[in-house]
Write a protein that holds these residues in place. Sequence first.
Motif, mmCIF file in Angstrom:
data_model
loop_
_atom_site.group_PDB
_atom_site.id
_atom_site.type_symbol
_atom_site.label_atom_id
_atom_site.label_comp_id
_atom_site.label_asym_id
_atom_site.label_seq_id
_atom_site.Cartn_x
_atom_site.Cartn_y
_atom_site.Cartn_z
ATOM 1 N N UNK B 25 1.242 -1.584 0.552
ATOM 2 C CA UNK B 25 0.524 0.135 0.270
ATOM 3 C C UNK B 25 0.870 1.556 -0.002
ATOM 4 N N UNK B 26 1.737 0.806 1.296
ATOM 5 C CA UNK B 26 3.052 2.435 1.007
ATOM 6 C C UNK B 26 3.517 2.804 -0.914
ATOM 7 N N UNK B 29 0.989 4.185 -3.032
ATOM 8 C CA UNK B 29 1.021 5.946 -2.301
ATOM 9 C C UNK B 29 1.771 6.563 -3.026
ATOM 10 N N UNK B 55 5.785 16.312 2.550
ATOM 11 C CA UNK B 55 5.326 14.493 2.804
ATOM 12 C C UNK B 55 4.102 14.900 1.195
ATOM 13 N N UNK B 57 0.655 13.802 1.136
ATOM 14 C CA UNK B 57 -0.539 14.694 1.311
ATOM 15 C C UNK B 57 -0.751 15.452 1.714
ATOM 16 N N UNK B 58 0.257 16.129 2.454
ATOM 17 C CA UNK B 58 -0.292 17.758 3.043
ATOM 18 C C UNK B 58 -1.035 18.718 2.131
ATOM 19 N N UNK B 59 -2.269 19.460 2.430
ATOM 20 C CA UNK B 59 -2.266 20.553 2.134
ATOM 21 C C UNK B 59 -1.494 21.002 1.267
ATOM 22 N N UNK B 85 5.188 9.747 2.849
ATOM 23 C CA UNK B 85 3.603 10.141 3.252
ATOM 24 C C UNK B 85 4.241 11.220 4.829
ATOM 25 N N UNK B 86 4.973 10.500 4.718
ATOM 26 C CA UNK B 86 4.493 12.034 6.636
ATOM 27 C C UNK B 86 6.707 12.264 6.246
ATOM 28 N N UNK B 266 -8.225 22.576 5.920
ATOM 29 C CA UNK B 266 -9.508 23.332 6.096
ATOM 30 C C UNK B 266 -10.072 22.976 7.398
#
Lengths: 364, 339
Positions: B25-26, B29, B55, B57-59, B85-86, B266
């Motif tokens: 999964x990682x 991604x 990272x 995924x961060x907005x 991802x982090x 958000x």
Amino acid sequence: MSAKRLLMGRKQPVETTMMTTLDDAELDRTRRPRTPLQGFGAFLGKGDGDVARVLVLLLIVVVIGLVAPNFISKASWMALSQTATVVALLAIGQTFVIITGGIDLSVGAVMACSAVIGAVVMRELAAGGADPSIAILVGLVTSLGIGSLAGLINGLIITKLRITPFIVTLGMLSVATGSMNLISGGAEIVGLPPQLGSIGNTPLGGWFTVPVLVTILVAVVAGVALSQTRFGLRTFAVGSNQGAARRVGIGVDWHIVRVYVFAGFLAAVAGFLLTSRFVSASTMAGTGMELSSIAAAVIGGASLMGGRGSILGTMVGALIMAALQIGLIIAGVASFWQTIAIGIITVAAVYGDQIRIKYSGERS
Amino acid sequence: MLKKHNSRTAIGLASSAFVLLATVACSGATATEPSEGADAPATGEDFTIALVPGMTTHPAYQTMYCGALQAAEELGVTVDFQGANAWDPAQQLPVVQSLLATSPDALLLVPSDSSALRPAVDQFLSADIPVITVDTGLEDTSGLTAEIMSDNEQGGGAAAQALGEAIGGEGTVAIISGVPGATTDIARVDGFRAVMEEQFPNVTLLEPEYSRSVVATAESQVQSLMLAHDDLAGVFGVNGNSATGAANAVANAGADIVVAGYDAEPGTVEQLRSGNINILVVQDFIQEGQLAVQYAYAALTGDESAIETPRVLENIIATTENADDPEVSKYFYIPECQA
């Protein structure tokens, strides 16, 4: 400790010699005349030191209250009680684990992970037009399920693969944090049903919010379970002497699994209550919480060697930590000194407890 | 019931399957954005520019990616968005190193550590691939084509200006910082303090509390500060979580305290719109992404004069009043950039 004696006395008549010497020692103590100081020592030692701990809490409250009178106020209580809930819930689970001789380093991460995943479920349901109460309910069930599952995995790996709890739960800390970031993208989860906020923030009767009431309820149930039921007795037995517990027919492995599931479940409860307070779930919420929960349990008299601890003590431990966290800011103590003070008081509390045990002649 | 031995094996198998699944999964991604032009040789203007955010995924970085895509479309180049991802140098480093094998024409990097990423950057430089750092920087900046960053001191100062005006220049003001020692937080606090002391001398500025970016901690700290200081008029949360916690404390107490925050994620934007946060410092990630691609293109086409380095971008101040103004809300971070 009392359970250990109980258990040995009942099931292992072989150890009669030891029992005799113990009785002699007790007889010795009762023969000696009591000085007022000894009497006070005995008073402090009541309830396995819980009386002493409550007095320490009161002392902290009074001292901070003298320096900063605002500390003794309703607003202060609201802040303190809210702050204490998270650590208290995690520490109750931690206490059971510690009494069995284990440790759970994953409680903070499991709390954040279950809260974030529950929040994602609520957000998706709400976005899909589901009824808010249904969305909240499903989110709650998901959170509790994730927390319990993490505990179950911890317990099974510890008992079946025979890996020490320290390593297993350290691994779970990492796995839970990673899974949470995978699902959330590392970002805060927002867009939850606004009704959640009224669960988390409305004070009932003016003084107690729902998270505080839930924490009190959990503490009472856990306290009774630990001190009055067979479940509690077995928890002490497993931690005092695992071999003996096995020989008297206790399903030790199964019991340990149940204790870790309980800790994971309570972590999820804490996480859900946090989500309800902020109407959002943050991936950072569990940072350092495993250590705070261990500190609360240990200040509360739990022994990391197992076999010793109480829920009342743990609750007082959590309150002491919250009182310091809130009180030192109100008293105007600079932020870095706050952390130093909390560290010193943690160690001092445990040392004080050991001194008390030594002088009261108990075996720890 | 399974025998003990069997159940152990079963659990072992199950856990390895779980780990395998997570790993798959990682890696899935990380490779979200396969580059289309990676195999083609870089002839003429058919450039492939790699963008590695702090990272993926961060907005904030999704917004930067959107800015980069806008510039890439204008210039006719391809952007290859790859990352961890982090926020973790140990995860970012292998991504950067593996990118070297795809031989991009330029590397745009948001270093998650000011020194850990330097060796990987050197590998790119020795392969004659220009490197531009974006948003965060490296300690050793030698050989870099450009540095683009947002001005954290200016952002803190702008927050102080807006907060000071909102409270009429009177009362006590608290600062909730993140982790002690974080360079961006320190710059924001320094900028805030400098402007507050110079412009609003009647304000009593408290020493920062450190929430470690935990919302609940920030909340209890602000609750305590409200009790300690009757005249608490304003709170500056130097990052999203600190501001959210402060806003919650103030809203629950129904207190008349102005809350200033940082970053238009958000969550903070929702609080800004509802009036729990009154002032928000917003970084211009769209422009960061655009500039990075434009500078890379300039370096590749030999147009060095178009590059201004270090380029420090100013932040935007959003308030509850102007949050719905499209001129302001266009800077709010995009949760997921649609490529």
